[in-house]
Structures are given as C-alpha cells and as structure tokens.
Design an enzyme around this catalytic site. Structure first.
Site, PDB file in Angstrom:
ATOM      1  N   CYS A 130      15.614  40.425 -74.821  1.00 42.93           N
ATOM      2  CA  CYS A 130      15.122  41.783 -75.086  1.00 42.93           C
ATOM      3  C   CYS A 130      15.036  42.036 -76.591  1.00 42.93           C
ATOM      4  O   CYS A 130      14.179  41.455 -77.246  1.00 42.93           O
ATOM      5  CB  CYS A 130      15.979  42.807 -74.351  1.00 42.93           C
ATOM      6  SG  CYS A 130      15.027  44.283 -73.943  1.00 42.93           S
ATOM      7  N   GLU A 155      20.345  37.803 -67.688  1.00 38.67           N
ATOM      8  CA  GLU A 155      21.791  37.847 -67.406  1.00 38.67           C
ATOM      9  C   GLU A 155      22.118  38.634 -66.146  1.00 38.67           C
ATOM     10  O   GLU A 155      23.161  38.414 -65.527  1.00 38.67           O
ATOM     11  CB  GLU A 155      22.565  38.406 -68.612  1.00 38.67           C
ATOM     12  CG  GLU A 155      22.417  39.892 -68.904  1.00 38.67           C
ATOM     13  CD  GLU A 155      21.216  40.239 -69.789  1.00 38.67           C
ATOM     14  OE1 GLU A 155      20.263  39.437 -69.842  1.00 38.67           O
ATOM     15  OE2 GLU A 155      21.240  41.318 -70.400  1.00 38.67           O
ATOM     16  N   HIS A 177      15.864  40.690 -68.955  1.00 41.33           N
ATOM     17  CA  HIS A 177      17.316  40.438 -69.002  1.00 41.33           C
ATOM     18  C   HIS A 177      17.723  39.436 -67.918  1.00 41.33           C
ATOM     19  O   HIS A 177      18.118  39.841 -66.819  1.00 41.33           O
ATOM     20  CB  HIS A 177      18.079  41.745 -68.782  1.00 41.33           C
ATOM     21  CG  HIS A 177      17.974  42.689 -69.927  1.00 41.33           C
ATOM     22  ND1 HIS A 177      18.881  42.712 -70.963  1.00 41.33           N
ATOM     23  CD2 HIS A 177      17.042  43.626 -70.215  1.00 41.33           C
ATOM     24  CE1 HIS A 177      18.519  43.635 -71.834  1.00 41.33           C
ATOM     25  NE2 HIS A 177      17.409  44.208 -71.415  1.00 41.33           N
TER      26      HIS A 177
HETATM   27  N1  GLN Z   1      15.196  48.602 -78.317  1.00 35.22           N
HETATM   28  C1  GLN Z   1      14.281  47.688 -77.747  1.00 35.22           C
HETATM   29  C2  GLN Z   1      13.268  48.356 -76.849  1.00 35.22           C
HETATM   30  O1  GLN Z   1      13.439  49.464 -76.437  1.00 35.22           O
HETATM   31  C3  GLN Z   1      15.022  46.610 -76.976  1.00 35.22           C
HETATM   32  C4  GLN Z   1      15.691  47.120 -75.744  1.00 35.22           C
HETATM   33  C5  GLN Z   1      16.744  46.190 -75.198  1.00 35.22           C
HETATM   34  O2  GLN Z   1      17.169  45.241 -75.865  1.00 35.22           O
HETATM   35  N2  GLN Z   1      17.217  46.460 -73.992  1.00 35.22           N
HETATM   36  O3  GLN Z   1      12.281  47.767 -76.521  1.00 35.22           O
END
Ligand code: GLN
Length: 532
Positions: free
Chosen positions: A382, A510, A508
């Site tokens: 992310c 994970e 994600h």
């Molecule tokens: N802040 C970034 C976004 O909103 C990454 C979000 C995250 O890592 N969950 O895209």
C-alpha cells in the site's frame, strides 16, 4: 438453528481474549462445525477505520470491505474463515442505527431508550449472524466486566440467553489467576469478583477460562468452581504458551474445552482433524530453523499491535520456508536523521507497510532506495508500494520532486494521485476503496511465480493510486507493472527486473495469510530473503 457462544473478559484487559476466541473457533471448526465470529466493541466510534493505530492497533479489513478490530484477523488466521460486515459492531454503530431509525419515525412516537431499543439493536446484531451457513457463532465482547460502557451489551446477552435457552447460547468468562510472588501463591479472588459482577447483571457463565503463568492446582479449581458457580471440569486452564500463539488451541484441547463446549451446546461430538496444525506448530518452534531477519519500516513501530497482520504474515512466510523470521522494527523517521546503511545493516529483507500522512515517508523512501540499490529482497504494501514508485521516479527516472499528491499536492510529478472516485468524497469514515477487488497478473513476473495464477483477488484500503500518466516513463526505465485491475486502469502491483526480489502491491496481502496457508507474496519474499 445457529448456536451462540459469548466470551466476556474479566479482571484486566490484554488477557488475549481474541486469541482465545479464535482458538475455540479453530477447534470447533476442526471438529466439523461451520463457525462464524463476531466482535462487539463498546466504544463510540462507528468502526475503528478513523482511529489512529496508536489508539487501537491495526485496522483489519474483511473481504467484503469492513474496517474492523484486529481481533478479526486472529479469527480468520486461526479458523481459516472469512469474517463479514456483521462480524464487528461497536456502540457507535448500534446507536447510529437506532438514531437513524428514530429520525425516520421508526419508533412511532415512542420514547427511545437504552432498554429496550439499544439492547434490541444489539440482539439484532447478534441474530444477524444466524444462518444455515453457521452452526456456531462465537461472539467476543470487548472490554472488561465492570466497565460502564459494556453494560448494554451484557444486558442484551443476558436477555438473549434467557430467550433462547442456555444450551443455545453458552457464556464463557475469561479471567486472570495471578501468581503473587510475595505470598508464593496463585489467587482466585479476582476471578471470583469478576464472575460476581456478571452475576449482578444476571449472567452465570457455564465455563471459566483462566489465564495463568503457572498450572492451576486442584484446590484452585475447587475454589473457582464453588465460588463462581461453575462445574469443576468447566474450569479451564489457559497457561502462557512458551513460543507461539498458535500453541494456544492445542493447550485448550488438552483441557477438553472443545468437547465440553459441544456438550453444553447439546451438539454431537465429532472427531477432530488437528494433525496439520500440530505439524505447523512443530515447524514454528523448531530450534534448528535458520533465522531470516526482516526489517519492517513503520511510523507506529513502538506499538506491537499496529502491524499485527504484517508480523503474523511474516511468521507464516517463515513457516512455509521452515525458517524463523526475526523482525527488526525500524522507526521510519530514524531513517531520515540517521545513517540508513547502519540501521539496516545485515537485514535479509526489507518491508515497508501501509500508512497515512507524511510523517516518516522520506525514511520509508530511503529504505526503498537502500533495498533497490543493495539488491535486498523488498516487499512494499500500500503506502509501501507508493513509496517504491516515488523512489523509482526520483532516483532512477530523474523526476526530482516526484511525490504523492497526499504529501505534496503541487508536485511537478504526482506519480501517486487521488483516485478518480475519491475526488468528490469529503466524509472520512468507511469511504476509502475498501475490500476485495480482482486483479490480473502479468505472466513471467515474480508476482505470477508467487501466485501460480494470473487472476487473483486481494483486499484494499486506500484513496491514492499509481498515476498511469507516468506509467510509460517509469516502465521505460525498468519498472514492471505486474498487476492491473481487470479494466486496466489501476496499477495494483509493480516490481523490478534487475533485482533478486522486489515486489510492491497496492493491496494488503497480509490480511489473507494464515499459518497453514502463507500468503504467496510473503512466502516468496521470505524465501528470497533466505536465499540472498
Ligand atoms: N495513504 C495512502 C492512500 O490512502 C496509503 C494507504 C495505506 O497504506 N493503507 O492511498
């Protein structure tokens, strides 16, 4: 009919109620029952989505896009089930439902009160889990007996048990039986008092699970049984486990917790299928395993719970490769003011996880650069993927002020930009791109090798994305776009060709890793870290 098990906690918080609930779910599932989980949280936020990880730990995301308590991660990992939107209710969500019904005239002029309206809404949340898909639903109540804010939940549980009968709605209370060094004794009084608090509300638990550092003696079991109104064999010992949380179900099984529960629920005993789990635990605790050191670069690193699923998924990657993963937690901001090479010296792999806001971002970018230049296996998740793209643009493509619009809206090169669908959204709660979306993987990439598939589905939680305007320029310089949304518009995975293993994903992974089925990206990341 769906049967229910309620788990409450007493004496102190942090007893590992979530892990206990998850372990029970795992045991019942391995006995052939369809199990689903639910967590009731007494705080006023509608969900934990807007809370800082410092307050609440990680926000876990379900397949259907709920932003939830991290205990749901334990449930999914232990029992290998998928939680749903209905798997997490907070006081805020309950009140918000009741107030919106009231605004729509739903109570026909009545006075709306905690009892019966809030308690009815809680009972509706509980019964929303009833379905032929679920033989047993385990509901964990957050907080500790005696908390003012837990009272409506306990009252709803009391009413529900009264209405459906105790053989359909069992109550388990988890307490602490502390060892008092000065007295050289274990003390049952706090547990007696905690059960007393439940009794005042009208709940007499059928089973007591006792967290303890030392084994319960017969006299403790006698006392707890007599003073807590619980049959002696239903006083269950849950000692601290020496190596891994995945040992907990095996310990509870030794106490017959699962078969006793089936008796209480008047459900037939069935054989248990537990060998795979036992083998997995053996692998986790094998002292002969090689050690692989992975640096996790975070901004909430001081809080153990902030990256829970990441740490667990790394452990799973270790299990799949029969190695022990040692995690080096690195504060992202330290990589801005201190020597990066010195801080990351000797690590076998570098992981940059998700996050929000610009604190520590430069440190994360420095870590990416170090991994790229020194050919250290790298996994970006992310925000970690976004940092990888920014680093590549700045240092390989000479786009000096490349950035995410989240951190610098006026950058010349917004290589990460707000998603189109996000541009009109102002409300914060539950408005990100959430939950599972399909993704197409490019063949002959590290990503396709890891997945052994070109069609995957992964969970998301973000507002910003790779800005495809710059795709061509970055690709010309060696960035591989190895995962795209099916319409080809959203870049979901990038990787580097000239590197042993450098993969970064917008989603994600994970959240989908379990000890028996390590997530493919974690499995291959740890494998690469072990080999290099
Ligand atoms: N802040 C970034 C976004 O909103 C990454 C979000 C995250 O890592 N969950 O895209």
């Amino acid at each position: 009919m769906t049967k229910h098990i309620f788990i409450t906690g007493g004496v102190v918080s942090s007893l590992g109620k979530g892990i206990t609930a998850a372990s029970i779910a795992m045991l019942l599932k391995q006995r052939g029952y369809k199990v689903q989980m639910q967590k009731l949280d007494p705080y006023l936020n509608v969900d934990p989505g807007t809370m800082s990880p410092f307050q609440h730990g990680e926000v876990y995301v379900t397949e259907d896009g709920a932003e939830t308590d991290l205990d749901l991660g334990h449930y999914e990992r232990f029992a290998d089930i998928q939680c749903k939107q209905g798997s997490n209710f907070t006081t805020g969500r309950i009140y918000s439902n009741v107030i919106s019904k009231e605004r729509q005239g739903g109570y026909l002029g009545g006075t709306v009160q905690v009892i019966p309206h809030i308690t009815n809404e809680i009972k509706d949340a509980i019964t929303s889990m009833d379905s032929p898909e679920n033989d047993i639903v385990i509901t964990e109540l957050g907080g500790t007996a005696g908390d003012i804010e837990s009272l409506p939940f306990l009252e709803a549980i009391r009413q529900y048990r009264h209405e459906v009968g105790f053989e359909n709605a069992v109550s388990i209370h988890l307490t602490l039986v502390p060892y008092i060094k000065a007295a050289g004794e274990m003390k049952t009084k706090p547990s007696q008092q905690s059960v007393g608090l439940l009794r005042e509300i009208g709940i007499i638990p059928e089973m007591l699970v006792c967290r303890c550092e030392r084994p319960l003696e017969d006299e403790h079991r006698d006392k707890l049984s007599l003073f807590c109104n619980i049959k002696k064999q239903y006083v269950i010992e849950e000692m601290d486990v020496p190596h891994s949380i995945y040992e907990v179900p095996l310990e509870l099984m030794k106490e017959n917790l699962d078969t006793l529960l089936l008796d209480l629920l008047k459900l037939p005993q069935r054989p248990i299928d537990i060998q795979e789990w036992k083998d997995m635990v053996k692998t986790v605790i094998n002292p002969d395993n090689d050690v692989v050191e992975i640096a996790v670069i975070g901004k909430y690193i001081s809080l153990q719970d902030a990256y829970k699923s990441i740490y667990e998924a790394l452990t799973h990657g270790g299990i799949a490769n029969a190695v022990k993963v040692k995690i080096k937690m690195v504060e992202a901001e330290d990589l801005e003011s201190k020597d990066v090479a010195e801080l990351l010296l000797g690590v076998n792999g570098i992981l940059v996880p998700g996050g929000f806001g610009d604190r520590g971002v430069l440190g994360k970018i420095n870590a990416v650069q170090y991994a790229r230049e020194n050919k250290i296996p790298f996994l970006g998740i992310c925000l970690g993927m976004q940092c990888a793209v920014i680093e590549f643009a700045r240092n390989v493509c000479d786009m000096k002020d490349a950035n995410s619009a989240e951190f610098n809206p006026s950058t010349t090169y917004p290589v990460i930009d707000l998603m189109e669908e996000q541009k009109t959204i102002t409300a914060k709660g539950g408005t990100m791109r959430l939950g599972a979306y399909p993704c197409n993987i490019k063949s002959d990439t590290k990503t396709s090798t890891a997945y052994s598939s070109l069609d995957i589905q992964e969970r998301h939680r973000h507002r910003y994305e790779f800005n495809s305007e710059w795709a061509e320029k970055l690709e010309k310089n060696g960035l591989i776009i190895s995962g795209l949304s099916p319409d080809g518009k959203l870049v979901e995975v990038v990787e580097l060709a000239d590197h042993p293993w450098f993969v970064a994903c917008q989603f994600h992974p994970e959240f989908k890793s379990t000890p028996l089925h390590a997530h493919p990206l974690f499995k291959d990341f740890v494998k690469a870290a072990h080999e290099v």
